[in-house]
Enzyme design. Structure first.
Site, PDB file in Angstrom:
ATOM      1  N   LYS A  61       0.721  -1.152   0.100  1.00 14.88           N
ATOM      2  CA  LYS A  61      -0.124  -0.142   0.049  1.00 14.88           C
ATOM      3  C   LYS A  61       0.935   1.388  -0.064  1.00 14.88           C
ATOM      4  CE  LYS A  61      -3.873  -2.419   2.138  1.00 14.88           C
ATOM      5  NZ  LYS A  61      -4.512  -2.804   3.452  1.00 14.88           N
ATOM      6  N   GLN A 105      -5.002  -1.489   9.354  1.00 15.02           N
ATOM      7  CA  GLN A 105      -4.885  -2.787   8.928  1.00 15.02           C
ATOM      8  C   GLN A 105      -5.463  -3.907   9.868  1.00 15.02           C
ATOM      9  OE1 GLN A 105      -3.401  -3.446   5.712  1.00 15.02           O
ATOM     10  NE2 GLN A 105      -4.354  -5.400   6.466  1.00 15.02           N
ATOM     11  N   ASP A 128     -11.169   3.056   4.015  1.00 21.29           N
ATOM     12  CA  ASP A 128     -11.718   1.524   4.152  1.00 21.29           C
ATOM     13  C   ASP A 128     -13.186   1.334   3.986  1.00 21.29           C
ATOM     14  OD1 ASP A 128      -9.722  -0.532   3.530  1.00 21.29           O
ATOM     15  OD2 ASP A 128      -9.347  -0.781   6.007  1.00 21.29           O
TER      16      ASP A 128
END
Ligand code: NDP
Length: 298
Positions: A61, A105, A128
């Site tokens: 990422k 994460q 997200d």
């Protein structure tokens, strides 16, 4: 980005090429902002602990964020970080004007309440799309930051099929990160949507009705070739480790891929299908979040 044809009827959807062209378009837009004297959008990624798969994801990422011309802020915390300290970091990132997107994460270590952490993220920076405000806005048909994996699936479907209106879609799996938002997105595209899960009575028969079949389960080869309607578009979200014929482990999806070839009209492979689109959509969400900020000046 021409799709490759494997068997007489099945076209393989090249997620890697599609993700590369999406990332290229994002990078071009970011370069345009910079040429106009604007600041670069910024993505903060928080990793708690040393989970090897998460470390690989976070590294990828960060690398792709920088390659797209954005700023990447990585925060690596030890596995025994207290929930209060993690939430305090999230709040600092919420207040940081250089940060447009925040991603924590998952999975988090067991002693941390994941919902409490997601809840602490400013919904406007929730790239997200897991915050209940964004889930609720999506369900209500309002503008929202949408979870990256289902967003990537939708972009590929629209690219391949164009208008999805009136098509029968079956989504196997009802998680908050894939199945449910996928179903909401397909409903917004005027599909007739069925959500199947572990309590569905006759999964094979449900799948056979699908013009669009999305498998987001986590069971290798669950979807058999004769569960697929001839000509259907099959999106395989599953990522599973399975033993190959030579005994070595390899990545496979939720669909029996070899059996699907020659039946499905289009199919995403694993790997190289949905996976690459997830990071590309994270960059897209970061740019979207940056542009939506009232103080962004973009
Ligand atoms: P979850 O484990 O959260 O959800 C799995 C879903 O599948 C549940 O709704 C469950 O039903 C359903 N299910 C389980 N067994 C069956 C069965 N035998 N028949 C029908 N439905 C079943 O998984 P995720 O949604 O997080 O992920 C799904 C898959 O997608 C995984 O392989 C994951 O690795 C992959 N993934 C891939 C990503 C990518 O970038 N390509 C990103 C995210 C996930 P119930 O609710 O009843 O328990």
């Amino acid at each position: 980005m021409a799709p490759t044809v494997s068997e007489p009827e099945t076209t393989i959807i090249d997620g890697k090429a599609f993700a590369a062209s999406l990332t290229e378009a994002i990078a071009a837009e970011v370069a345009g902002l910079s040429a106009a004297g604007k600041r670069a959008p910024g993505l903060a990624v928080v990793l708690v602990g040393e989970d090897p798969a998460s470390q690989v994801y976070v590294r990828n990422k960060g690398r792709q964020t920088i390659a797209a011309g954005m700023r990447s802020f990585e925060h690596r915390l030890p596995a025994d970080t207290a929930e209060t300290d993690l939430i305090a970091l999230v709040r600092r990132l919420n207040a940081d004007p250089a940060v447009d997107g925040i991603l924590v994460q998952l999975p988090l270590p067991a002693h941390i309440n994941t919902n409490a952490v997601i809840d602490a993220i400013d919904p406007a920076k929730d790239v997200d799309g897991f915050h209940v405000v964004n889930a609720g806005r999506l369900a209500a048909g309002l503008d929202a930051l949408v979870p990256c994996t289902p967003l990537g699936c939708l972009l590929m479907l629209k690219h391949v099929l164009g208008d999805l209106s009136g098509l029968r879609a079956v989504v196997v799996g009802r998680s908050n990160i894939v199945g449910k938002p996928m179903a909401q997105l397909l409903l917004q595209e005027n599909c007739t949507v069925t959500i199947a899960h572990s309590h569905t009575r006759d999964l094979a028969e449900e799948c056979r009705q699908a013009d669009i079949l999305i498998a987001a389960v986590g069971r290798p080869g669950l979807i058999k070739g004769d569960w697929i309607k001839p000509g259907a578009t099959v999106i395989d979200v599953g990522i599973n480790r399975a033993a190959g014929p030579d005994g070595t482990s390899r990545l496979v999806g939720d669909v029996d891929y070899d059996a699907a070839l020659g039946v499905a009209g289009h199919i995403t492979p694993v790997p190289g299908g949905v996976g690459p689109m997830t990071i590309a959509c994270l960059l897209r969400n970061t740019l979207t979040a940056a542009k939506a900020r009232p103080d962004s000046g973009f």
